[in-house]
Design an enzyme around this catalytic site. Structure first.
Site, PDB file in Angstrom:
ATOM      1  N   GLY A  71      26.211  47.384  42.275  1.00 48.95           N
ATOM      2  CA  GLY A  71      26.012  46.055  42.867  1.00 48.95           C
ATOM      3  C   GLY A  71      26.035  44.946  41.837  1.00 48.95           C
ATOM      4  O   GLY A  71      25.649  45.132  40.682  1.00 48.95           O
ATOM      5  N   ASN A 111      34.916  47.218  30.976  1.00 47.85           N
ATOM      6  CA  ASN A 111      35.753  47.025  29.775  1.00 47.85           C
ATOM      7  C   ASN A 111      35.664  45.584  29.266  1.00 47.85           C
ATOM      8  O   ASN A 111      36.042  45.331  28.119  1.00 47.85           O
ATOM      9  CB  ASN A 111      37.193  47.417  30.084  1.00 47.85           C
ATOM     10  CG  ASN A 111      37.899  46.446  31.009  1.00 47.85           C
ATOM     11  OD1 ASN A 111      38.483  45.462  30.563  1.00 47.85           O
ATOM     12  ND2 ASN A 111      37.846  46.688  32.317  1.00 47.85           N
ATOM     13  N   TYR A 135      30.811  37.131  32.573  1.00 51.02           N
ATOM     14  CA  TYR A 135      30.739  38.430  33.264  1.00 51.02           C
ATOM     15  C   TYR A 135      30.608  39.562  32.237  1.00 51.02           C
ATOM     16  O   TYR A 135      29.715  40.418  32.348  1.00 51.02           O
ATOM     17  CB  TYR A 135      31.982  38.607  34.144  1.00 51.02           C
ATOM     18  CG  TYR A 135      32.177  40.011  34.656  1.00 51.02           C
ATOM     19  CD1 TYR A 135      31.258  40.603  35.515  1.00 51.02           C
ATOM     20  CD2 TYR A 135      33.290  40.767  34.268  1.00 51.02           C
ATOM     21  CE1 TYR A 135      31.436  41.907  35.980  1.00 51.02           C
ATOM     22  CE2 TYR A 135      33.480  42.056  34.737  1.00 51.02           C
ATOM     23  CZ  TYR A 135      32.549  42.626  35.579  1.00 51.02           C
ATOM     24  OH  TYR A 135      32.725  43.907  36.031  1.00 51.02           O
ATOM     25  N   LYS A 139      27.408  42.307  31.302  1.00 46.29           N
ATOM     26  CA  LYS A 139      27.461  43.770  31.162  1.00 46.29           C
ATOM     27  C   LYS A 139      26.928  44.202  29.791  1.00 46.29           C
ATOM     28  O   LYS A 139      26.293  45.251  29.659  1.00 46.29           O
ATOM     29  CB  LYS A 139      28.896  44.266  31.387  1.00 46.29           C
ATOM     30  CG  LYS A 139      29.438  44.011  32.792  1.00 46.29           C
ATOM     31  CD  LYS A 139      28.653  44.776  33.852  1.00 46.29           C
ATOM     32  CE  LYS A 139      29.266  44.625  35.231  1.00 46.29           C
ATOM     33  NZ  LYS A 139      28.564  45.388  36.279  1.00 46.29           N
TER      34      LYS A 139
HETATM   35  P1  NAI Z   1      32.865  44.327  44.259  1.00 45.21           P
HETATM   36  O1  NAI Z   1      32.716  42.899  43.907  1.00 45.21           O
HETATM   37  O2  NAI Z   1      33.917  44.709  45.226  1.00 45.21           O
HETATM   38  O3  NAI Z   1      31.478  44.900  44.787  1.00 45.21           O
HETATM   39  C1  NAI Z   1      30.235  44.470  44.281  1.00 45.21           C
HETATM   40  C2  NAI Z   1      29.246  44.487  45.423  1.00 45.21           C
HETATM   41  O4  NAI Z   1      28.003  43.982  44.928  1.00 45.21           O
HETATM   42  C3  NAI Z   1      29.665  43.614  46.616  1.00 45.21           C
HETATM   43  O5  NAI Z   1      29.719  44.375  47.798  1.00 45.21           O
HETATM   44  C4  NAI Z   1      28.611  42.534  46.685  1.00 45.21           C
HETATM   45  O6  NAI Z   1      28.261  42.152  48.002  1.00 45.21           O
HETATM   46  C5  NAI Z   1      27.429  43.187  45.960  1.00 45.21           C
HETATM   47  N1  NAI Z   1      26.537  42.178  45.402  1.00 45.21           N
HETATM   48  C6  NAI Z   1      26.867  41.034  44.737  1.00 45.21           C
HETATM   49  N2  NAI Z   1      25.779  40.325  44.462  1.00 45.21           N
HETATM   50  C7  NAI Z   1      24.719  41.022  44.939  1.00 45.21           C
HETATM   51  C8  NAI Z   1      23.322  40.798  44.968  1.00 45.21           C
HETATM   52  N3  NAI Z   1      22.774  39.695  44.442  1.00 45.21           N
HETATM   53  N4  NAI Z   1      22.548  41.733  45.546  1.00 45.21           N
HETATM   54  C9  NAI Z   1      23.081  42.844  46.096  1.00 45.21           C
HETATM   55  N5  NAI Z   1      24.397  43.121  46.119  1.00 45.21           N
HETATM   56  C10 NAI Z   1      25.202  42.214  45.540  1.00 45.21           C
HETATM   57  O7  NAI Z   1      33.081  45.101  42.872  1.00 45.21           O
HETATM   58  P2  NAI Z   1      33.637  46.581  42.655  1.00 45.21           P
HETATM   59  O8  NAI Z   1      35.037  46.488  42.256  1.00 45.21           O
HETATM   60  O9  NAI Z   1      33.276  47.418  43.799  1.00 45.21           O
HETATM   61  O10 NAI Z   1      32.815  47.024  41.359  1.00 45.21           O
HETATM   62  C11 NAI Z   1      31.594  47.720  41.463  1.00 45.21           C
HETATM   63  C12 NAI Z   1      30.874  47.635  40.123  1.00 45.21           C
HETATM   64  O11 NAI Z   1      31.683  48.198  39.105  1.00 45.21           O
HETATM   65  C13 NAI Z   1      30.563  46.206  39.695  1.00 45.21           C
HETATM   66  O12 NAI Z   1      29.315  46.203  39.030  1.00 45.21           O
HETATM   67  C14 NAI Z   1      31.652  45.890  38.688  1.00 45.21           C
HETATM   68  O13 NAI Z   1      31.234  44.940  37.737  1.00 45.21           O
HETATM   69  C15 NAI Z   1      31.899  47.261  38.071  1.00 45.21           C
HETATM   70  N6  NAI Z   1      33.264  47.403  37.587  1.00 45.21           N
HETATM   71  C16 NAI Z   1      34.293  47.583  38.479  1.00 45.21           C
HETATM   72  C17 NAI Z   1      35.580  47.766  38.030  1.00 45.21           C
HETATM   73  C18 NAI Z   1      36.708  48.071  38.971  1.00 45.21           C
HETATM   74  O14 NAI Z   1      37.803  48.326  38.496  1.00 45.21           O
HETATM   75  N7  NAI Z   1      36.490  48.075  40.284  1.00 45.21           N
HETATM   76  C19 NAI Z   1      35.889  47.693  36.591  1.00 45.21           C
HETATM   77  C20 NAI Z   1      34.738  47.497  35.755  1.00 45.21           C
HETATM   78  C21 NAI Z   1      33.475  47.366  36.249  1.00 45.21           C
HETATM   79  C1  15L Z   2      36.313  44.584  35.993  1.00 46.91           C
HETATM   80  O1  15L Z   2      35.275  44.612  35.344  1.00 46.91           O
HETATM   81  C2  15L Z   2      36.356  44.052  37.367  1.00 46.91           C
HETATM   82  O2  15L Z   2      35.162  44.282  38.063  1.00 46.91           O
HETATM   83  C3  15L Z   2      37.506  44.598  38.184  1.00 46.91           C
HETATM   84  O3  15L Z   2      37.658  43.796  39.343  1.00 46.91           O
HETATM   85  C4  15L Z   2      38.816  44.669  37.410  1.00 46.91           C
HETATM   86  O4  15L Z   2      39.342  43.400  37.261  1.00 46.91           O
HETATM   87  C5  15L Z   2      38.614  45.361  36.067  1.00 46.91           C
HETATM   88  O5  15L Z   2      37.464  44.914  35.366  1.00 46.91           O
HETATM   89  C6  15L Z   2      39.819  45.226  35.129  1.00 46.91           C
HETATM   90  O6  15L Z   2      39.622  44.859  33.978  1.00 46.91           O
HETATM   91  O7  15L Z   2      40.913  45.550  35.546  1.00 46.91           O
END
Ligand code: NAI
Ligand code: 15L
Length: 265
Positions: A71, A111, A135, A139
Site C-alpha cells: 500500500g 528501484n 517517491y 522508499k
Molecule cells: P498501485 O498504485 O497500483 O497500488 C497502491 C495501492 O495503495 C492503491 O490501491 C492505493 O489505493 C493504495 N493506497 C495509496 N495510499 C494509501 C493510503 N494512504 N492508505 C491505504 N492504501 C493506500 O501500485 P502497485 O503498482 O500495485 O505497487 C504496489 C507497491 O509496490 C507500491 O508500494 C509500489 O511503490 C511498489 N512498487 C511497484 C512496482 C511495480 O512495478 N508495480 C515497482 C516498484 C515498487
Molecule cells: C515503481 O516503483 C512504480 O511503482 C511502478 O509503477 C513502475 O513505474 C516501476 O517503478 C518502474 O520503475 O518501472
C-alpha cells in the site's frame, strides 16, 4: 504456513496480479486498501484502512503473522501525499508490528531508491542509495525504518526493490527491470517460508537477459526467478520506439522518473 497474511494496497495493480495466487502461503488472507478491491480471493477478508490512520493500522495488523506491504503512493507525486501514505503510513505499520508480535514484513521498496545510477552499472544489494525523486526517497526512508526496527527489536523485513512488476514489460527499459508476477509470488513464498530472513535488500527482478542488479547478497533466501523478459523482446521492439542513447530514459536506471519535476502541493 502463516495463519493470517495481511496484504496492504490490495486494490492496486500489483496486488490484482498476484492476490489470487497466495492461498498456499497463509490459512487466511486479510486484504486492505483505501480503495475498493473488487473481486476477492475465496475466503479473503477486506478491511478498508488509510495507512495514515495510526489507530486503524494498529487494528489492521493485530492478529496477522505476516504482512505483504504494497500500500501507498507508487509514483512521483506531491510531498504531502507521499508524506501521509509512505512516511506516516510506514511508521504506523512498523509501530503496529512492534505492538503485535513482530509479524514478518515483505516491504515493497523500489528501484527508484537507486534511480540515479547509470544503466551500465551493476549494483549489489549494498549499493548506496541514489533516489530519483520524493517517491524514491520515501522508499529509502522505508528501508531505513525497517533496518532500525530490525536492529532495535529483531523485526524481520524483506526490503524488496521491485523493478517493474506487470503482466508484460512495456518498453525497452523494462526488458531489464521486469519482474514477472509468477516470480513475485515465488519470492513472497520464500520470504515467508525462510527459517531466517533478517533484513536483507532483495532486487525484485526476473531472470532477464540484461540485468543491472546482483542478488548474491540475498543468497540465503534461496530464491531463483524463473521467467525472463526475453520472451517479449520482439514484441517490445515492434511496438515501442527505442529511445536515443542520449535520452535520460536510456541513461538512468530510474528511467522517466529521473525527469519528473517536483510536484508542488
Ligand atoms: P498501485 O498504485 O497500483 O497500488 C497502491 C495501492 O495503495 C492503491 O490501491 C492505493 O489505493 C493504495 N493506497 C495509496 N495510499 C494509501 C493510503 N494512504 N492508505 C491505504 N492504501 C493506500 O501500485 P502497485 O503498482 O500495485 O505497487 C504496489 C507497491 O509496490 C507500491 O508500494 C509500489 O511503490 C511498489 N512498487 C511497484 C512496482 C511495480 O512495478 N508495480 C515497482 C516498484 C515498487
Ligand atoms: C515503481 O516503483 C512504480 O511503482 C511502478 O509503477 C513502475 O513505474 C516501476 O517503478 C518502474 O520503475 O518501472
Amino acid at each position: 504456513m502463516l495463519n493470517r497474511l495481511l496484504i496492504t494496497g490490495a486494490a492496486g495493480g500489483l496486488a490484482r496480479l498476484i492476490r489470487g495466487d497466495l492461498g498456499h502461503i497463509a490459512t487466511s488472507l486479510r486484504l486492505s486498501d483505501i480503495a475498493e478491491p473488487g473481486d476477492l480471493p475465496a475466503g479473503a477478508q477486506f478491511v478498508p484502512c488509510d495507512l495514515a490512520d495510526a489507530g486503524a493500522v494498529d487494528a489492521l495488523v493485530k492478529g496477522c503473522d505476516g504482512i505483504l506491504h504494497l500500500g501507498g503512493i507508487s509514483t512521483e507525486q506531491g510531498f504531502d501525499a507521499i508524506l501521509n501514505a509512505n512516511l506516516i503510513g510506514v511508521r504506523n505499520l512498523y509501530e503496529a508490528a512492534r505492538r503485535h508480535g513482530h509479524p514478518r514484513i515483505f516491504l515493497a521498496s523500489s528501484n527508484h531508491v537507486v534511480g540515479f545510477y547509470r544503466q551500465e552499472e551493476r549494483l549489489g544489494t549494498d549499493a548506496p542509495h541514489k533516489p530519483d525523486g520524493w517517491y524514491g526517497i520515501s522508499k529509502s526512508y522505508a528501508e531505513a525504518v525497517a533496518l532500525m526496527y530490525f536492529h532495535k527489536f529483531g523485526q524481520e523485513t524483506a526490503m524488496v526493490r521491485i523493478g517493474s512488476c506487470f503482466a508484460e514489460p512495456r518498453d525497452h527499459r523494462m526488458l531489464a527491470t521486469w519482474l514477472a508476477p509468477e516470480d513475485f509470488v515465488s519470492l513472497t513464498d520464500r520470504v515467508f517460508a525462510a527459517p531466517r530472513l533478517g533484513c536483507p535488500v532483495i532486487w525484485g527482478v526476473s531472470a532477464n537477459d540484461v540485468s543491472w542488479w546482483d542478488n548474491s547478497g540475498a543468497g540465503h533466501l534461496g530464491w531463483t526467478p524463473r521467467r525472463s523478459s526475453a520472451e517479449f523482446a520482439a514484441k517490445v521492439a515492434a511496438a515501442v520506439p527505442r529511445p536515443a542513447p542520449t535520452d535520460p530514459v536510456a541513461i538512468w536506471q530510474g528511467g522517466a522518473f529521473t525527469q519528473a519535476p517536483i510536484i508542488e502541493d
